[in-house]
Design an enzyme around this catalytic site. Sequence first.
Site, PDB file in Angstrom:
ATOM      1  N   ARG A 183       0.827  -1.198   0.000  1.00  0.00           N
ATOM      2  CA  ARG A 183       0.000   0.000   0.000  1.00  0.00           C
ATOM      3  C   ARG A 183       0.869   1.259   0.000  1.00  0.00           C
ATOM      4  O   ARG A 183       0.538   2.264  -0.628  1.00  0.00           O
ATOM      5  CB  ARG A 183      -0.948  -0.013   1.220  1.00  0.00           C
ATOM      6  CG  ARG A 183      -2.062  -1.039   1.074  1.00  0.00           C
ATOM      7  CD  ARG A 183      -2.947  -1.082   2.308  1.00  0.00           C
ATOM      8  NE  ARG A 183      -3.609   0.200   2.572  1.00  0.00           N
ATOM      9  CZ  ARG A 183      -4.289   0.448   3.701  1.00  0.00           C
ATOM     10  NH1 ARG A 183      -4.370  -0.484   4.649  1.00  0.00           N
ATOM     11  NH2 ARG A 183      -4.877   1.598   3.893  1.00  0.00           N
ATOM     12  N   GLN A 195     -10.290  10.099   7.951  1.00  0.00           N
ATOM     13  CA  GLN A 195     -10.093   8.690   8.307  1.00  0.00           C
ATOM     14  C   GLN A 195      -8.927   8.115   7.504  1.00  0.00           C
ATOM     15  O   GLN A 195      -8.491   7.003   7.753  1.00  0.00           O
ATOM     16  CB  GLN A 195     -11.355   7.871   8.017  1.00  0.00           C
ATOM     17  CG  GLN A 195     -12.591   8.350   8.745  1.00  0.00           C
ATOM     18  CD  GLN A 195     -13.840   7.668   8.234  1.00  0.00           C
ATOM     19  OE1 GLN A 195     -14.169   6.546   8.631  1.00  0.00           O
ATOM     20  NE2 GLN A 195     -14.532   8.347   7.345  1.00  0.00           N
ATOM     21  N   VAL A 202      -5.234   7.496   5.844  1.00  0.00           N
ATOM     22  CA  VAL A 202      -3.886   7.400   6.429  1.00  0.00           C
ATOM     23  C   VAL A 202      -2.825   7.772   5.392  1.00  0.00           C
ATOM     24  O   VAL A 202      -1.635   7.581   5.602  1.00  0.00           O
ATOM     25  CB  VAL A 202      -3.636   5.955   6.957  1.00  0.00           C
ATOM     26  CG1 VAL A 202      -4.587   5.642   8.094  1.00  0.00           C
ATOM     27  CG2 VAL A 202      -3.758   4.908   5.848  1.00  0.00           C
ATOM     28  N   ASP A 203      -3.292   8.331   4.244  1.00  0.00           N
ATOM     29  CA  ASP A 203      -2.378   8.516   3.106  1.00  0.00           C
ATOM     30  C   ASP A 203      -1.606   9.837   3.129  1.00  0.00           C
ATOM     31  O   ASP A 203      -0.710  10.038   2.310  1.00  0.00           O
ATOM     32  CB  ASP A 203      -3.167   8.378   1.781  1.00  0.00           C
ATOM     33  CG  ASP A 203      -4.373   9.333   1.694  1.00  0.00           C
ATOM     34  OD1 ASP A 203      -5.403   8.922   1.107  1.00  0.00           O
ATOM     35  OD2 ASP A 203      -4.283  10.468   2.205  1.00  0.00           O
ATOM     36  N   HIS A 252      -7.047   7.878  12.030  1.00  0.00           N
ATOM     37  CA  HIS A 252      -6.593   6.494  11.915  1.00  0.00           C
ATOM     38  C   HIS A 252      -5.093   6.364  11.711  1.00  0.00           C
ATOM     39  O   HIS A 252      -4.610   5.315  11.273  1.00  0.00           O
ATOM     40  CB  HIS A 252      -7.348   5.799  10.766  1.00  0.00           C
ATOM     41  CG  HIS A 252      -8.812   5.638  11.044  1.00  0.00           C
ATOM     42  ND1 HIS A 252      -9.737   5.382  10.051  1.00  0.00           N
ATOM     43  CD2 HIS A 252      -9.508   5.723  12.197  1.00  0.00           C
ATOM     44  CE1 HIS A 252     -10.943   5.278  10.607  1.00  0.00           C
ATOM     45  NE2 HIS A 252     -10.835   5.502  11.894  1.00  0.00           N
ATOM     46  N   THR A 261     -17.039   9.134   2.318  1.00  0.00           N
ATOM     47  CA  THR A 261     -17.011   8.077   3.320  1.00  0.00           C
ATOM     48  C   THR A 261     -18.326   7.318   3.295  1.00  0.00           C
ATOM     49  O   THR A 261     -19.393   7.889   3.097  1.00  0.00           O
ATOM     50  CB  THR A 261     -16.749   8.623   4.743  1.00  0.00           C
ATOM     51  OG1 THR A 261     -16.685   7.522   5.670  1.00  0.00           O
ATOM     52  CG2 THR A 261     -17.817   9.605   5.180  1.00  0.00           C
TER      53      THR A 261
END
Length: 265
Positions: A78, A109, A111-112, A127, A203
Amino acid sequence: MIDRTPVTPENLRAAARVLHASRCPVVLTGAGISKESGIPTFRDALDGLWAQYDPQQLATPGAFRRNPKLVWDWYEYRRELLAQAQPNPGHRALVELERLLGCLVVITQNVDGLHQAAGSSDVITLHGDIRRNKCFANCQGDPTLIDVSTLDWDRASGPPRCPHCGAYVRPDVVWFEEILPAAALERAFRVCEDADVALVVGTSGMVQPAASLPFVAKEHGAFVIEVNPLPSAITAIADWSFAGAAGEVLPRLVTALAEWVAHEP
Ligand code: OAD
């Protein structure tokens, strides 16, 4: 049938006026805003991450204990996807929205790290951040962040070991069955209680406690505007639910706001 809001110039101008009148807007984003950066979402039936993998096998502390190499390699995959990814027009529109409104909190939310890369200055990451790693035992405190670029290990064997205590190193992201970072979550609830407009983008509204944030904003009087090609668990409480992609709708919304600001009486 859930009513969606047509993405028409009139409706975008009306939403722009609501944003312009807001004292304290908040944006809540999920994986959908990064879809147009080439990053798979989670629950999309065809290409979502969870359509191809079982999250219980990959994104839980138990999965990591059972097979640290499998989980570590999945996150490395990822991270490789992410290395090619750039902020898309949806991320950049939120940066422009912050400039036009003077203040904007983005609660994500994701995480990138793409909101931060685009230039949003106030991002609450619920997150964690897939680009960071930490000691699985958090031996120096929570989180014990580890810079793996300073470590030398056999990458074919899976994750490195913590240089302090020897436990495995893991990604600094929230897994199923884990609690969210307390300070981030507490501030996110406080911001949503204070918000007078909540813009909810990309979302499905399926994962708690993040999914309850739009409801908290609504209960405290916020006007809720959703942007999502499909209905979600948030649609029913949205005052307006624009049926469209973030990368298309958000730039048009921000253009409408900029035109309103430029010509306001
Ligand atoms: P999901 O995959 O559950 O939902 C993605 C949403 O984005 C769906 O409602 C899609 O319709 C929508 N979508 C797809 N393309 C879009 C686009 N171009 N523009 C706008 N919306 C689009 O992802 P999340 O709701 O973010 O948790 O999932 C929440 C959490 O579930 C994730 O943070 C992750 C996962 O378990 C952790 O990592 C802890």
